[in-house]
Design an enzyme around this catalytic site. Sequence first.
Site, mmCIF file in Angstrom:
data_model
loop_
_atom_site.group_PDB
_atom_site.id
_atom_site.type_symbol
_atom_site.label_atom_id
_atom_site.label_comp_id
_atom_site.label_asym_id
_atom_site.label_seq_id
_atom_site.Cartn_x
_atom_site.Cartn_y
_atom_site.Cartn_z
ATOM 1 N N LEU A 33 16.398 -27.853 14.768
ATOM 2 C CA LEU A 33 16.108 -28.279 16.135
ATOM 3 C C LEU A 33 15.169 -27.320 16.857
ATOM 4 C CD1 LEU A 33 19.719 -29.342 17.202
ATOM 5 C CD2 LEU A 33 17.915 -30.759 16.194
ATOM 6 N N HIS A 37 13.369 -31.459 20.496
ATOM 7 C CA HIS A 37 14.653 -32.163 20.318
ATOM 8 C C HIS A 37 15.577 -31.903 21.505
ATOM 9 C CE1 HIS A 37 13.625 -31.329 15.929
ATOM 10 N NE2 HIS A 37 13.662 -32.646 15.994
ATOM 11 N N GLY A 147 10.286 -38.523 20.921
ATOM 12 C CA GLY A 147 9.196 -37.799 21.563
ATOM 13 C C GLY A 147 7.872 -38.512 21.356
ATOM 14 N N LEU A 148 7.048 -38.534 22.404
ATOM 15 C CA LEU A 148 5.752 -39.207 22.323
ATOM 16 C C LEU A 148 4.713 -38.419 21.522
ATOM 17 C CD1 LEU A 148 5.046 -41.001 25.672
ATOM 18 C CD2 LEU A 148 4.935 -41.966 23.379
ATOM 19 N N ASP A 150 5.011 -37.931 18.490
ATOM 20 C CA ASP A 150 4.891 -38.842 17.343
ATOM 21 C C ASP A 150 4.736 -40.257 17.881
ATOM 22 O OD1 ASP A 150 5.139 -36.961 15.277
ATOM 23 O OD2 ASP A 150 7.303 -36.879 15.590
ATOM 24 N N LYS A 184 4.048 -28.407 21.951
ATOM 25 C CA LYS A 184 5.016 -27.558 21.243
ATOM 26 C C LYS A 184 5.334 -28.180 19.893
ATOM 27 C CE LYS A 184 6.954 -25.082 25.013
ATOM 28 N NZ LYS A 184 7.969 -24.196 25.480
ATOM 29 N N SER A 185 5.394 -27.332 18.875
ATOM 30 C CA SER A 185 5.700 -27.821 17.536
ATOM 31 C C SER A 185 6.223 -26.645 16.724
ATOM 32 C CB SER A 185 4.424 -28.366 16.894
ATOM 33 O OG SER A 185 4.518 -28.327 15.487
ATOM 34 N N SER A 186 7.120 -26.938 15.790
ATOM 35 C CA SER A 186 7.631 -25.839 14.951
ATOM 36 C C SER A 186 6.504 -25.270 14.093
ATOM 37 C CB SER A 186 8.783 -26.294 14.055
ATOM 38 O OG SER A 186 9.027 -27.643 14.195
ATOM 39 N N ARG A 187 5.436 -26.065 13.917
ATOM 40 C CA ARG A 187 4.331 -25.592 13.060
ATOM 41 C C ARG A 187 3.437 -24.578 13.754
ATOM 42 N NH1 ARG A 187 4.330 -31.066 11.702
ATOM 43 N NH2 ARG A 187 5.306 -31.355 9.694
HETATM 44 O O1 PAF Z 1 11.317 -38.004 13.845
HETATM 45 C C1 PAF Z 1 12.175 -37.721 12.978
HETATM 46 O O2 PAF Z 1 12.700 -36.619 12.905
HETATM 47 C C2 PAF Z 1 12.576 -38.763 11.944
HETATM 48 O O3 PAF Z 1 11.471 -39.532 11.576
HETATM 49 C C3 PAF Z 1 13.737 -39.669 12.404
HETATM 50 C C4 PAF Z 1 13.340 -40.513 13.597
HETATM 51 C C5 PAF Z 1 14.945 -38.813 12.745
HETATM 52 C C6 PAF Z 1 14.136 -40.635 11.278
HETATM 53 O O4 PAF Z 1 14.562 -39.958 10.133
#
Ligand code: PAF
Length: 288
Positions: A33, A37, A147-148, A150, A184-187
């Site tokens: 997380l 998240h 999250g937007l 993605d 923000k991203s873990s990468r």
């Molecule tokens: O975004 C993610 O972490 C995954 O694609 C999800 C939505 C939990 C489905 O496995």
Amino acid sequence: MNVVTHIHELKELIQQHQRKQHSIGFVPTMGFLHEGHLTLAKEARDHNDIVVMSIFVNPLQFGPNEDFESYPRDMNRDQRLAEEAGVDILFTPDVKEMYQGEPSITMTVQKRADVLCGKKRPGHFDGVVTVLTKLFHLIEPTKVYFGLKDAQQVAVIEALIQDFFFDLHLVAVPTVREADGLAKSSRNVYLSERERQEAPALYKALKQGEVAVEKGERDPKRIYQLIEKELLQTSGEIDYIDIYSYPELEPLQHLTGKVILAVAVKFSKARLIDNVIFHVPESGEKLV
Ligand code: PAF
């Protein structure tokens, strides 16, 4: 916080809350997380009686050459963070619990999947909708949070919810950013010092595109060039610059309606993505 690994335990808890007519906010995750998240969990906490989070690294959404085995996992830390974020039920099944043997039925996403990040990940969104269909049936959430950052995943899941009549509301939460605009991203930790300084160019380029549209530009090629010019100033390699209708993710000759500008840039050890989504008024329609 209840931590459950088995479906029957989860169902029992869910039924207890359903009897009390509690609204259920659901945050599906693959764990490890981060702030993104936790923002989703906070939104869910603020708007529902209970919050359910799932942590499941879903093998079905990883391609044969992708990092399923090495995907980062840290359950102890995740449990602590989930509890601090106010999660009531943490569902952490193993692969056998979610996929009981060879599937008799598979799901295939027909639209919105083969562009942007999906172009190079055939089958990825098939795996995402399969696991979410299972989770939605088990948890029966009132609202589900994504999250937007993605944005393509959000577009595909909107289609899943519509096509299969899931009685739930998708909440798309805006991307959380650093003070300089970097999403923000873990990468981000994989960026060198120099790359970290360059990385805000992604958002800057996208915003320049958006401002040009606000000023009246409607030609996607011109917007593309503007974004490209900004990104070429970084040491990263441009993976894609794309402009589509949103959430349909179809190409546009002339910008109108809701659109997404999206980019992906490969730095030496991290590939970063970002996007902006906004409404383009019909010509003559006033900008607000
Ligand atoms: O975004 C993610 O972490 C995954 O694609 C999800 C939505 C939990 C489905 O496995």
